[in-house]
Design a protein around this motif. Structure first.
Motif, PDB file in Angstrom:
ATOM      1  N   LEU A   5       0.815  -1.210   0.000  1.00 48.14           N
ATOM      2  CA  LEU A   5       0.000   0.000   0.000  1.00 48.14           C
ATOM      3  C   LEU A   5       0.851   1.263   0.000  1.00 48.14           C
ATOM      4  CD1 LEU A   5      -2.747   1.404   0.151  1.00 48.14           C
ATOM      5  CD2 LEU A   5      -2.685   1.102   2.637  1.00 48.14           C
ATOM      6  N   ASP A   6       1.976   1.265   0.717  1.00 44.35           N
ATOM      7  CA  ASP A   6       2.803   2.473   0.755  1.00 44.35           C
ATOM      8  C   ASP A   6       3.318   2.833  -0.634  1.00 44.35           C
ATOM      9  OD1 ASP A   6       5.930   1.332   0.894  1.00 44.35           O
ATOM     10  OD2 ASP A   6       4.459   0.000   1.785  1.00 44.35           O
ATOM     11  N   THR A   7       3.601   1.819  -1.450  1.00 40.96           N
ATOM     12  CA  THR A   7       4.064   2.069  -2.823  1.00 40.96           C
ATOM     13  C   THR A   7       2.952   2.686  -3.663  1.00 40.96           C
ATOM     14  OG1 THR A   7       5.568   0.189  -2.654  1.00 40.96           O
ATOM     15  CG2 THR A   7       5.079   1.008  -4.870  1.00 40.96           C
ATOM     16  N   ILE A   8       1.743   2.146  -3.529  1.00 38.82           N
ATOM     17  CA  ILE A   8       0.596   2.692  -4.264  1.00 38.82           C
ATOM     18  C   ILE A   8       0.343   4.134  -3.849  1.00 38.82           C
ATOM     19  CG2 ILE A   8      -1.880   2.458  -4.678  1.00 38.82           C
ATOM     20  CD1 ILE A   8      -0.177   0.241  -5.922  1.00 38.82           C
ATOM     21  N   LEU A   9       0.386   4.400  -2.552  1.00 35.01           N
ATOM     22  CA  LEU A   9       0.169   5.763  -2.055  1.00 35.01           C
ATOM     23  C   LEU A   9       1.224   6.721  -2.602  1.00 35.01           C
ATOM     24  CD1 LEU A   9      -0.758   5.120   1.702  1.00 35.01           C
ATOM     25  CD2 LEU A   9      -2.261   6.035  -0.071  1.00 35.01           C
ATOM     26  N   LEU A  10       2.462   6.273  -2.629  1.00 38.92           N
ATOM     27  CA  LEU A  10       3.541   7.142  -3.101  1.00 38.92           C
ATOM     28  C   LEU A  10       3.349   7.496  -4.570  1.00 38.92           C
ATOM     29  CD1 LEU A  10       6.126   8.586  -2.250  1.00 38.92           C
ATOM     30  CD2 LEU A  10       7.407   6.529  -2.864  1.00 38.92           C
ATOM     31  N   PHE A  11       3.016   6.505  -5.401  1.00 44.26           N
ATOM     32  CA  PHE A  11       2.754   6.777  -6.813  1.00 44.26           C
ATOM     33  C   PHE A  11       1.549   7.710  -6.974  1.00 44.26           C
ATOM     34  CE2 PHE A  11       5.759   3.596  -7.954  1.00 44.26           C
ATOM     35  CZ  PHE A  11       6.002   3.727  -9.309  1.00 44.26           C
ATOM     36  N   ALA A  12       0.481   7.429  -6.238  1.00 46.89           N
ATOM     37  CA  ALA A  12      -0.774   8.174  -6.409  1.00 46.89           C
ATOM     38  C   ALA A  12      -0.665   9.612  -5.933  1.00 46.89           C
ATOM     39  CB  ALA A  12      -1.899   7.462  -5.652  1.00 46.89           C
ATOM     40  N   LEU A  13       0.219   9.891  -4.961  1.00 42.57           N
ATOM     41  CA  LEU A  13       0.286  11.233  -4.375  1.00 42.57           C
ATOM     42  C   LEU A  13       1.479  12.042  -4.857  1.00 42.57           C
ATOM     43  CD1 LEU A  13      -0.745  10.384  -0.690  1.00 42.57           C
ATOM     44  CD2 LEU A  13      -2.188  11.227  -2.547  1.00 42.57           C
ATOM     45  N   LEU A  14       2.614  11.398  -5.081  1.00 43.83           N
ATOM     46  CA  LEU A  14       3.799  12.150  -5.502  1.00 43.83           C
ATOM     47  C   LEU A  14       3.682  12.624  -6.950  1.00 43.83           C
ATOM     48  CD1 LEU A  14       7.498  11.370  -4.736  1.00 43.83           C
ATOM     49  CD2 LEU A  14       6.824  11.872  -7.065  1.00 43.83           C
TER      50      LEU A  14
END
Length: 412
Positions: A5-14
């Protein structure tokens, strides 16, 4: 192993952030985009078990990569915004509170009370507030004194040395990184630690407002430090950063009854509660007291009555709360007029406060204290004179913090 999930969040927000905001003073060089994309790609690969490394090493690499991505994206965006503003105009791309803070610091260093003067002879007069109305901030400095006092060392170092100019977002950026460091120390579970840092850093409801200089992170870092010390059972010391938060911005104030209740439920002893409140009381009044004594009318007009509509040239009714609703249906004709919002706040807020304190009593933890603060602040703001976009962003940050706050052993 699947993508975490942290990887998905990073892609989606950065990615939306670097595609929306300037990350270089000029044309963004492709090497900078390349570095960020490479970091994202490596972060993704670490999820896919391509590298034969231990889970501990994998999480360490992700943690280091995340900090590099924060520096090269958010850090670069702050640097760019500050440089371009310096090259363009004092009012370019910045919120008016930063312009006013910088002028207020200069006033204070020259012995002028920043609460007892106006700001018509400062760059704030050129900041576009309205085509038809005068910015009421020209008459009042709304922030509490520690917002100035904490920034003075940054002002002295920057204005009198390299780079030769000061931008009020420098102390804000310092506190932003301090908040992320505390968050990383607080949460021990590696994947949750990464998720927490990503959501605090790249929260789309908050980051744009922070980049333009709004002061929510400035205050919240001190409040977070207080929560952190409470969680470490350093109840007495926690009052110092909480007092500092109160001496930065009024949005900390609604936590007071719940903070006092938290301390009481810890000991069930009035005298112990008062003793644990002393650092908070002393800290707040040591900072605010001198300004109150200097000119109590001007200080209270700017920091209290200005926001309630009771001062000359008060903050207008604005935002997305009850005030905007009443104005839309013509119950309020003039945004600048006085309206007794305190009646609504008392009718709704007092029963809510009692209910929340009773709920708090059943499980007295720092996490619940944060949740209760967020709920009460939401209602308090909605029924206030103003409920603006950045307030919603701030509340989202409070609830993000509550979600990731670790459970405590031996809750009192």
């Amino acid at each position: 192993m699947t993508i975490r999930l942290d990887t998905i969040l990073l892609f989606a927000l950065l990615i939306p952030f670097i595609m929306t905001y300037r990350i270089s003073p000029g044309e963004t060089p492709y090497w900078l985009f390349g570095l960020i994309f490479l970091g994202l790609f490596l972060y993704l690969l670490l999820d896919l078990s391509i590298f034969k490394i231990s889970e501990k090493t994998r999480n360490l690499f992700k943690y280091v990569l995340l900090w590099l991505l924060i520096v090269f994206s958010i850090g670069a965006a702050f640097y760019s915004a500050i440089i371009v503003r310096h090259q363009t105009s004092p009012v370019y791309g910045v919120h008016d509170i930063i312009i006013q803070q910088e002028s207020a610091i200069r006033f204070l260093l020259h012995g002028v009370n920043p609460y007892a003067t106006d700001y018509f002879n400062t760059p704030l007069k050129d900041w576009h507030y309205s085509d038809t109305e005068i910015n009421p901030a020209l008459y009042h400095f709304v922030m509490e004194p520690f917002y100035l006092l904490f920034s003075i060392p940054f002002y002295i170092v920057m204005a009198h040395g390299p780079p030769g100019f000061f931008d009020g977002r420098i102390p804000l950026l310092f506190l932003f990184f301090a908040l992320l460091i505390m968050a990383s120390k607080l949460v021990k579970e590696p994947s949750k630690k990464l998720e927490f840092i990503i959501l605090l850093a790249f929260n789309p409801a908050m980051l744009g407002y922070t980049l333009e200089g709004r002061s929510d992170i400035f205050m919240f870092t001190f409040l977070f430090a207080g929560f952190y010390l409470l969680a470490k059972n350093k109840v007495f010391l926690a009052g110092i950063p909480i007092g500092l938060a109160f001496a930065v911005k009024q949005s900390a104030w609604p936590i007071l009854p719940f903070y006092a209740a938290y301390l009481f439920f810890k000991t069930k002893n009035i005298s112990e509660t008062f003793k644990n409140l002393l650092p908070f009381i002393i800290t707040f009044f040591l900072i605010s007291g001198p300004f109150l004594l200097w000119d109590y009318r001007s200080f209270l007009n700017s920091t209290v009555f200005y926001l309630s509509g009771s001062a000359p040239n008060s903050y207008p009714i604005s935002g997305y709360g009850l005030g905007a609703l009443l104005k839309e249906f013509n119950f309020i004709k003039d945004s600048n007029s006085y309206y007794p919002f305190w009646i609504w706040q008392a009718l709704i807020g007092l029963p809510l406060m009692i209910w929340l304190i009773n709920w708090q009593k059943k499980e007295n933890s720092v996490q619940k204290l944060i949740i209760i603060y967020g709920i009460f602040l939401f209602v308090f703001w909605y029924f206030s004179r103003y409920f603006n976009n950045s307030h919603l962003g701030y509340i989202s940050m409070v609830f993000i913090t509550a979600y990731f706050w670790p459970e405590e052993k031996g809750k009192g």
